[in-house]
Write a protein that holds these residues in place. Sequence first.
Motif, PDB file in Angstrom:
ATOM      1  N   ALA A 196       0.834  -1.206   0.000  1.00 55.45           N
ATOM      2  CA  ALA A 196       0.000   0.000   0.000  1.00 55.45           C
ATOM      3  C   ALA A 196       0.868   1.255   0.000  1.00 55.45           C
ATOM      4  O   ALA A 196       0.556   2.241  -0.684  1.00 55.45           O
ATOM      5  CB  ALA A 196      -0.926  -0.006   1.226  1.00 55.45           C
ATOM      6  N   PHE A 197       1.972   1.212   0.749  1.00 52.61           N
ATOM      7  CA  PHE A 197       2.889   2.344   0.783  1.00 52.61           C
ATOM      8  C   PHE A 197       3.554   2.549  -0.584  1.00 52.61           C
ATOM      9  O   PHE A 197       3.719   3.687  -1.043  1.00 52.61           O
ATOM     10  CB  PHE A 197       3.959   2.118   1.854  1.00 52.61           C
ATOM     11  CG  PHE A 197       4.949   3.242   1.994  1.00 52.61           C
ATOM     12  CD1 PHE A 197       4.579   4.446   2.571  1.00 52.61           C
ATOM     13  CD2 PHE A 197       6.259   3.097   1.544  1.00 52.61           C
ATOM     14  CE1 PHE A 197       5.487   5.494   2.685  1.00 52.61           C
ATOM     15  CE2 PHE A 197       7.174   4.126   1.660  1.00 52.61           C
ATOM     16  CZ  PHE A 197       6.778   5.330   2.239  1.00 52.61           C
ATOM     17  N   TYR A 198       3.922   1.440  -1.236  1.00 53.51           N
ATOM     18  CA  TYR A 198       4.521   1.516  -2.576  1.00 53.51           C
ATOM     19  C   TYR A 198       3.531   2.132  -3.566  1.00 53.51           C
ATOM     20  O   TYR A 198       3.900   3.001  -4.367  1.00 53.51           O
ATOM     21  CB  TYR A 198       4.923   0.108  -3.021  1.00 53.51           C
ATOM     22  CG  TYR A 198       5.381   0.017  -4.460  1.00 53.51           C
ATOM     23  CD1 TYR A 198       6.557   0.635  -4.866  1.00 53.51           C
ATOM     24  CD2 TYR A 198       4.651  -0.703  -5.399  1.00 53.51           C
ATOM     25  CE1 TYR A 198       6.979   0.554  -6.190  1.00 53.51           C
ATOM     26  CE2 TYR A 198       5.065  -0.795  -6.712  1.00 53.51           C
ATOM     27  CZ  TYR A 198       6.223  -0.165  -7.101  1.00 53.51           C
ATOM     28  OH  TYR A 198       6.636  -0.239  -8.405  1.00 53.51           O
ATOM     29  N   TRP A 199       2.278   1.709  -3.492  1.00 52.80           N
ATOM     30  CA  TRP A 199       1.254   2.270  -4.369  1.00 52.80           C
ATOM     31  C   TRP A 199       1.072   3.762  -4.086  1.00 52.80           C
ATOM     32  O   TRP A 199       0.933   4.575  -5.010  1.00 52.80           O
ATOM     33  CB  TRP A 199      -0.054   1.514  -4.137  1.00 52.80           C
ATOM     34  CG  TRP A 199      -1.218   2.048  -4.911  1.00 52.80           C
ATOM     35  CD1 TRP A 199      -1.598   1.702  -6.174  1.00 52.80           C
ATOM     36  CD2 TRP A 199      -2.169   3.028  -4.467  1.00 52.80           C
ATOM     37  NE1 TRP A 199      -2.717   2.406  -6.552  1.00 52.80           N
ATOM     38  CE2 TRP A 199      -3.093   3.226  -5.518  1.00 52.80           C
ATOM     39  CE3 TRP A 199      -2.339   3.739  -3.288  1.00 52.80           C
ATOM     40  CZ2 TRP A 199      -4.151   4.117  -5.413  1.00 52.80           C
ATOM     41  CZ3 TRP A 199      -3.395   4.627  -3.185  1.00 52.80           C
ATOM     42  CH2 TRP A 199      -4.287   4.808  -4.236  1.00 52.80           C
ATOM     43  N   PHE A 200       1.094   4.140  -2.800  1.00 52.73           N
ATOM     44  CA  PHE A 200       0.930   5.547  -2.410  1.00 52.73           C
ATOM     45  C   PHE A 200       2.075   6.407  -2.946  1.00 52.73           C
ATOM     46  O   PHE A 200       1.852   7.516  -3.440  1.00 52.73           O
ATOM     47  CB  PHE A 200       0.855   5.643  -0.887  1.00 52.73           C
ATOM     48  CG  PHE A 200       0.767   7.049  -0.368  1.00 52.73           C
ATOM     49  CD1 PHE A 200      -0.399   7.777  -0.499  1.00 52.73           C
ATOM     50  CD2 PHE A 200       1.860   7.642   0.243  1.00 52.73           C
ATOM     51  CE1 PHE A 200      -0.491   9.091  -0.027  1.00 52.73           C
ATOM     52  CE2 PHE A 200       1.791   8.945   0.720  1.00 52.73           C
ATOM     53  CZ  PHE A 200       0.614   9.668   0.579  1.00 52.73           C
ATOM     54  N   ILE A 201       3.311   5.902  -2.867  1.00 52.09           N
ATOM     55  CA  ILE A 201       4.470   6.644  -3.373  1.00 52.09           C
ATOM     56  C   ILE A 201       4.339   6.892  -4.870  1.00 52.09           C
ATOM     57  O   ILE A 201       4.626   7.997  -5.372  1.00 52.09           O
ATOM     58  CB  ILE A 201       5.779   5.874  -3.072  1.00 52.09           C
ATOM     59  CG1 ILE A 201       6.042   5.827  -1.565  1.00 52.09           C
ATOM     60  CG2 ILE A 201       6.957   6.519  -3.791  1.00 52.09           C
ATOM     61  CD1 ILE A 201       6.225   7.184  -0.925  1.00 52.09           C
ATOM     62  N   ILE A 202       3.872   5.883  -5.601  1.00 53.42           N
ATOM     63  CA  ILE A 202       3.686   6.040  -7.046  1.00 53.42           C
ATOM     64  C   ILE A 202       2.631   7.092  -7.342  1.00 53.42           C
ATOM     65  O   ILE A 202       2.777   7.919  -8.258  1.00 53.42           O
ATOM     66  CB  ILE A 202       3.291   4.683  -7.674  1.00 53.42           C
ATOM     67  CG1 ILE A 202       4.459   3.707  -7.598  1.00 53.42           C
ATOM     68  CG2 ILE A 202       2.841   4.866  -9.120  1.00 53.42           C
ATOM     69  CD1 ILE A 202       4.132   2.331  -8.108  1.00 53.42           C
ATOM     70  N   LYS A 203       1.578   7.113  -6.526  1.00 50.22           N
ATOM     71  CA  LYS A 203       0.464   8.025  -6.764  1.00 50.22           C
ATOM     72  C   LYS A 203       0.774   9.472  -6.394  1.00 50.22           C
ATOM     73  O   LYS A 203       0.018  10.378  -6.768  1.00 50.22           O
ATOM     74  CB  LYS A 203      -0.768   7.563  -5.975  1.00 50.22           C
ATOM     75  CG  LYS A 203      -1.358   6.265  -6.478  1.00 50.22           C
ATOM     76  CD  LYS A 203      -1.851   6.419  -7.895  1.00 50.22           C
ATOM     77  CE  LYS A 203      -2.472   5.141  -8.422  1.00 50.22           C
ATOM     78  NZ  LYS A 203      -2.974   5.293  -9.807  1.00 50.22           N
ATOM     79  N   LEU A 204       1.828   9.716  -5.637  1.00 48.85           N
ATOM     80  CA  LEU A 204       2.162  11.074  -5.237  1.00 48.85           C
ATOM     81  C   LEU A 204       2.455  11.975  -6.429  1.00 48.85           C
ATOM     82  O   LEU A 204       2.348  13.200  -6.329  1.00 48.85           O
ATOM     83  CB  LEU A 204       3.370  11.064  -4.289  1.00 48.85           C
ATOM     84  CG  LEU A 204       3.108  10.590  -2.850  1.00 48.85           C
ATOM     85  CD1 LEU A 204       4.394  10.590  -2.050  1.00 48.85           C
ATOM     86  CD2 LEU A 204       2.055  11.469  -2.179  1.00 48.85           C
ATOM     87  N   ARG A 205       2.817  11.363  -7.544  1.00 50.01           N
ATOM     88  CA  ARG A 205       3.114  12.144  -8.748  1.00 50.01           C
ATOM     89  C   ARG A 205       1.844  12.592  -9.466  1.00 50.01           C
ATOM     90  O   ARG A 205       1.902  13.364 -10.407  1.00 50.01           O
ATOM     91  CB  ARG A 205       3.978  11.312  -9.702  1.00 50.01           C
ATOM     92  CG  ARG A 205       5.351  10.977  -9.147  1.00 50.01           C
ATOM     93  CD  ARG A 205       6.087  10.026 -10.051  1.00 50.01           C
ATOM     94  NE  ARG A 205       5.441   8.722 -10.121  1.00 50.01           N
ATOM     95  CZ  ARG A 205       5.904   7.693 -10.824  1.00 50.01           C
ATOM     96  NH1 ARG A 205       7.016   7.832 -11.528  1.00 50.01           N
ATOM     97  NH2 ARG A 205       5.267   6.541 -10.839  1.00 50.01           N
ATOM     98  N   GLU A 206       0.691  12.093  -9.019  1.00 49.86           N
ATOM     99  CA  GLU A 206      -0.566  12.405  -9.676  1.00 49.86           C
ATOM    100  C   GLU A 206      -1.468  13.220  -8.751  1.00 49.86           C
ATOM    101  O   GLU A 206      -1.265  13.260  -7.541  1.00 49.86           O
ATOM    102  CB  GLU A 206      -1.286  11.105 -10.082  1.00 49.86           C
ATOM    103  CG  GLU A 206      -0.449  10.187 -10.961  1.00 49.86           C
ATOM    104  CD  GLU A 206      -1.154   8.867 -11.221  1.00 49.86           C
ATOM    105  OE1 GLU A 206      -2.336   8.738 -10.809  1.00 49.86           O
ATOM    106  OE2 GLU A 206      -0.546   7.974 -11.819  1.00 49.86           O
TER     107      GLU A 206
END
Length: 304
Positions: free
Chosen positions: A220-230
């Motif tokens: 979930a943290f990995y997914w959140f880090i990816i989404k920070l760019r959006e």
Amino acid sequence: MKRLMRVSNNTSLVLCSISIAGLIFTNTFYILLKDMIISMRDVESFMNRFSIPVAVVYIIFGFFHLTAILTLVLELKFFKRDNFLRAFLIFTGIVSLLMLFGDFTLLSDISKEYVFGLPGEFNILFFSQVLHLVFYILMAVLLISSRKSAWKKSEEIVLKDDSIFINAQYIGILSGISGLALVTIFSALYLKVYDLPVWAIKAGIVISSLMAVIPYILIAFYWFIIKLREKTGEWYDEKQYQDITRSSLVAIVMSIIFLLIVFIIQYIFGNFELLNFIWFPLYFFFILLLFSSITLFFNKRKLG
């Protein structure tokens, strides 16, 4: 990306082969150690003689786990379609890595308790070795099979971040099942099998619950880090948003029913001490399992 995957895959495969051989060595050591304790021979000198080789092998285990997890993360970004084996290996890899530290703790306890007889920690230690073996073998299978696919053209992108989204649900299901199973096992040990003190049951439930949920937290943290760019509104596509909304509604209704059942049990059995410290782990893992399962069900049904 493809070159980095090739290096990571090759490195992981080499370390995996060495780790499988190392696992045979460490298990031979554990079996001989157990036999020496039973026959009351010179256990201390035996452990001193093999302590450094075992430590070196465990360092190799650690490096393999780290490179394997890195390879799995890279594959999540490269292969856009979901893969249950990949999700299962992320889950077991993280748990297996955590269990490496647990092995050292168990060996430390065994070195202190063997003078009183055969320590019960051997049962947990050998269970840990089975988990390591499952991870090593399945990881080798995935590494070999993904080599052929990785050198070809990348798979077609089906939905926006669909691979990570669905694999997160797989890991949520695995975490939920593992957490419920571990809490149930510790509860059964307390009620039926062993006359363990309450503090030991509490510690076992807390530690095992953390190990079960950490893989889900990390994905979930990995997914959140990816989404920070959006932008926040772009984190889910329309389909994913619908799946999560419906799953959340079902989870809320079921959570109320679950808590009502706990309340009734506490009301009827006021002296049921065990329920006072297992209700939250049971509640958490039940809701996690339910939410991830329903989200995956809606996702797959739409795709079908």
